[in-house]
Design a protein around this motif. Structure first.
Motif, PDB file in Angstrom:
ATOM      1  N   MET B 104      13.444 -44.913   2.639  1.00 16.06           N
ATOM      2  CA  MET B 104      14.411 -43.972   2.068  1.00 16.06           C
ATOM      3  C   MET B 104      15.795 -44.593   2.032  1.00 16.06           C
ATOM      4  O   MET B 104      16.105 -45.466   2.833  1.00 16.06           O
ATOM      5  CB  MET B 104      14.533 -42.740   2.970  1.00 16.06           C
ATOM      6  CG  MET B 104      13.331 -41.909   3.074  1.00 16.06           C
ATOM      7  SD  MET B 104      13.796 -40.570   4.188  1.00 16.06           S
ATOM      8  CE  MET B 104      12.216 -39.853   4.434  1.00 16.06           C
ATOM      9  N   ASP B 108      19.344 -40.291   2.101  1.00 13.19           N
ATOM     10  CA  ASP B 108      18.159 -39.469   2.378  1.00 13.19           C
ATOM     11  C   ASP B 108      17.828 -39.458   3.862  1.00 13.19           C
ATOM     12  O   ASP B 108      17.382 -38.451   4.402  1.00 13.19           O
ATOM     13  CB  ASP B 108      16.950 -39.985   1.591  1.00 13.19           C
ATOM     14  CG  ASP B 108      17.041 -39.603   0.128  1.00 13.19           C
ATOM     15  OD1 ASP B 108      17.733 -38.614  -0.176  1.00 13.19           O
ATOM     16  OD2 ASP B 108      16.435 -40.291  -0.710  1.00 13.19           O
ATOM     17  N   CYS B 111      20.097 -36.986   5.362  1.00 17.84           N
ATOM     18  CA  CYS B 111      19.770 -35.623   4.926  1.00 17.84           C
ATOM     19  C   CYS B 111      18.504 -35.080   5.580  1.00 17.84           C
ATOM     20  O   CYS B 111      18.322 -33.870   5.669  1.00 17.84           O
ATOM     21  CB  CYS B 111      19.520 -35.595   3.419  1.00 17.84           C
ATOM     22  SG  CYS B 111      20.991 -35.861   2.461  1.00 17.84           S
ATOM     23  N   ARG B 126      23.710 -32.423   0.667  1.00 18.18           N
ATOM     24  CA  ARG B 126      24.387 -33.656   0.240  1.00 18.18           C
ATOM     25  C   ARG B 126      25.794 -33.739   0.815  1.00 18.18           C
ATOM     26  O   ARG B 126      26.210 -34.762   1.348  1.00 18.18           O
ATOM     27  CB  ARG B 126      24.477 -33.707  -1.292  1.00 18.18           C
ATOM     28  CG  ARG B 126      23.172 -34.019  -1.959  1.00 18.18           C
ATOM     29  CD  ARG B 126      23.059 -35.516  -2.224  1.00 18.18           C
ATOM     30  NE  ARG B 126      21.667 -35.854  -2.391  1.00 18.18           N
ATOM     31  CZ  ARG B 126      21.101 -36.979  -1.946  1.00 18.18           C
ATOM     32  NH1 ARG B 126      21.820 -37.883  -1.323  1.00 18.18           N
ATOM     33  NH2 ARG B 126      19.825 -37.212  -2.128  1.00 18.18           N
TER      34      ARG B 126
END
Lengths: 275, 271
Positions: B104, B108, B111, B126
């Motif tokens: 990733m 990501d 997140c 985000r």
């Protein structure tokens, strides 16, 4: 004196062998239990994940379906077609001696659907995905990514194993249908030329030889193979340790064990289902 | 809100008489340790002292054979998996090698805890992850893959991921390992800044003296699986315990050779 020493040596080596066998057996039982636990936990996540607000991601399942199923299509197609053609060749030459070469069509259809179609699909998936899955999870284990998942409160089984299991359960039957069809097609390509029958006649005879149970048997087998590959590959990945060398060992073990598991399971199935 | 009240009283982590064994070898021997609210506790020891094992217990990656580990007053051996999940939302970990998910992007990675544990919409996630990347000075790097980052950046990205859920306790495994002194010092300053900004308790496992003295409120010295002493930086530096002095001055310990035992070790299991 010499005699007692020899006996002693003999006794120790015997003890060692027994010990080694015992250890292997215990390890085998442990692996089996671990695999069963993985299966149960994955199923729980698949079924209950939605209620626990810990769902198995569709996106992950689709990705696995691509790598396990869709990208395996070319290999499965080639192997199945070639295998069907080979069966036609062997069958025609062998049965010609008895003047029964026209019976070859039924033989191809039955052995492909009952046995070889699903076996080819299973072996291809075991070889391709068995290694890839073990290598991926093994790398994650060694670089502590699995630990990172666990401390984040994300179950590695839900996140990594469950999507693979779902993808296998969907893609294995589809690959098996493809494999069956192409093997029959391969057999047909050769039979039509050699036996001077029309493709229609070939297909008619092939379908006439098949019963619905044969197809069901093949699909059930494909599900079992999918579960076996998933469990063998993921458990080998999780138990990877010892750097690059350990990773290589886990990958090899995964491929060898999953292919063996498939063939042995197939034999057991055939034993019970063909009685 | 109740979580705040709950964690405001009592210690964050309590370890009581923890014993850990690998096979016949005792890695941790009756270790007891308390981490207080808002402090930076540095667990220091050489390699083989058992500090990494101790960290695995604190993170709940291993269940104690004997003794107890309590996090926010809860015995980790008695938690259900749902309770564990709740508890883990309040814990952040920065692993030695970063342990970023290599498949990733950095963004990501940061997140991910939010996506898995919250029902926030994608935009909010985000923005929140960017805020944390901003804190560790990695703004604008979220589209890179972990393999494209330098060692120091990986550690900072891992830190951003560790703090994205606003944890109450943060763990660092060897934060300065593999970094050059300047980058390591930067990371030390970052750890201090995060403690002040987020009011978290921090547990750092390290073998680096310099880094330990720079950031610690209290230091626990671990040696051969036992806690040698727990005290402030000053107390540790002024200690006249010989083994503490040895650790601080990097003097290797003289192993007393017992001839009998030495021969036993050599011949053991050989026929």
């Amino acid at each position: 004196m010499a005699c007692t020493v020899a006996a002693n040596v003999h006794a120790t080596s015997l003890r060692r062998v027994t010990e080694a066998v015992g250890r292997r057996f215990v390890a085998g039982v442990e692996d089996f239990g671990y695999g069963a636990a993985l299966l149960v936990e994955s199923l729980v996540w698949i079924v209950l994940g939605r209620w626990l607000n810990q769902r198995v991601r569709l996106h992950a399942i689709v990705e696995e379906m691509m790598s396990i199923g869709v990208r395996a299509i070319p290999v499965v197609a080639v192997l199945a077609f070639a295998n069907g053609a080979m069966m036609a060749m062997q069958g025609i030459y062998t049965l010609r001696e008895f003047g029964a070469e026209s019976r070859v069509v039924a033989g191809i259809a039955m052995s492909v659907v009952r046995e070889f179609g699903v076996l080819i699909a299973g072996i291809v998936v075991a070889a391709r995905s068995g290694s890839a899955i073990a290598a991926r999870i093994g790398t994650m284990q060694i670089s502590q990514e699995i630990d990172a998942l666990r401390v984040m409160g994300i179950s590695p089984v839900r996140y990594l194993v469950a999507p693979i299991l779902v993808a296998m359960l969907i893609m294995m039957p589809l690959l098996t249908v493809l494999s069956n069809s192409l093997a029959i097609l391969g057999g047909g390509a050769f039979s039509v030329m050699e036996l001077h029958i029309s493709p229609d006649t070939y297909l008619e005879r092939a379908l006439a030889a098949l019963a619905i149970q044969d197809l069901v048997q093949s699909l059930v087998k494909s599900l079992v193979f999918g579960v076996l590959v998933t469990l063998v590959a993921t458990s080998n990945g999780f138990s990877a340790a010892g750097g690059a060398e350990g990773l290589g060992r886990a990958t090899t073990r995964s491929v060898v064990l999953s292919i063996s598991a498939i063939v042995v399971a197939d034999m057991i199935f055939t034993f019970f289902l063909s009685r | 809100m109740s979580a705040c009240v709950e964690s405001a009283v009592g210690p964050v982590i309590e370890v009581e008489d923890l014993v850990a064994c690998y096979g016949n070898q005792r890695i941790l021997d009756r270790v007891s340790l308390t981490v207080r609210q808002g402090e930076i506790m540095v667990i220091m020891g050489g390699s083989g002292s058992g500090k990494s094992t101790l960290l695995r217990y604190l993170l709940g990656l291993r269940r104690p054979d004997s003794g107890a580990v309590r996090i926010f007053g809860k015995d980790i051996a008695r938690l259900s998996s749902a309770e564990w999940r709740e508890l883990r939302k309040k814990m952040g970990v920065s692993f030695q090698g970063g342990a970023l998910f290599s498949s990733m992007t950095v963004g990501d990675n940061v997140c991910m805890p939010l996506r898995e544990h919250t029902r926030l919409d994608e935009k909010t996630i985000r923005i929140m992850s960017r805020m944390k990347l901003e804190v560790v000075n990695l703004a604008g790097f979220e589209h890179l893959m972990p393999a494209q980052l330098s060692g120091g950046m990986i550690k900072r990205a891992a830190l951003a991921r560790a703090i994205v859920m606003d944890p109450s306790v943060l763990f660092f495994d060897e934060p300065s390992a593999g970094l050059d002194p300047v980058v390591a010092a930067d990371l030390d300053r970052l750890i201090l800044r995060i403690r002040d900004a987020l009011r978290v308790s921090i547990v750092v496992v390290t073998h680096e003296l310099e880094s330990a003295f720079a950031i610690a409120d209290r230091i626990a010295l671990l040696d051969h699986g036992r806690i040698l002493m727990v005290g402030s930086v000053d107390e540790v530096q002024r200690s006249d315990n010989q083994r503490v002095r040895n650790l601080l001055t990097r003097t290797s310990e003289e192993q007393v050779v017992d001839v009998e035992e030495y021969l036993c070790r050599l011949t053991e299991g050989v026929e």
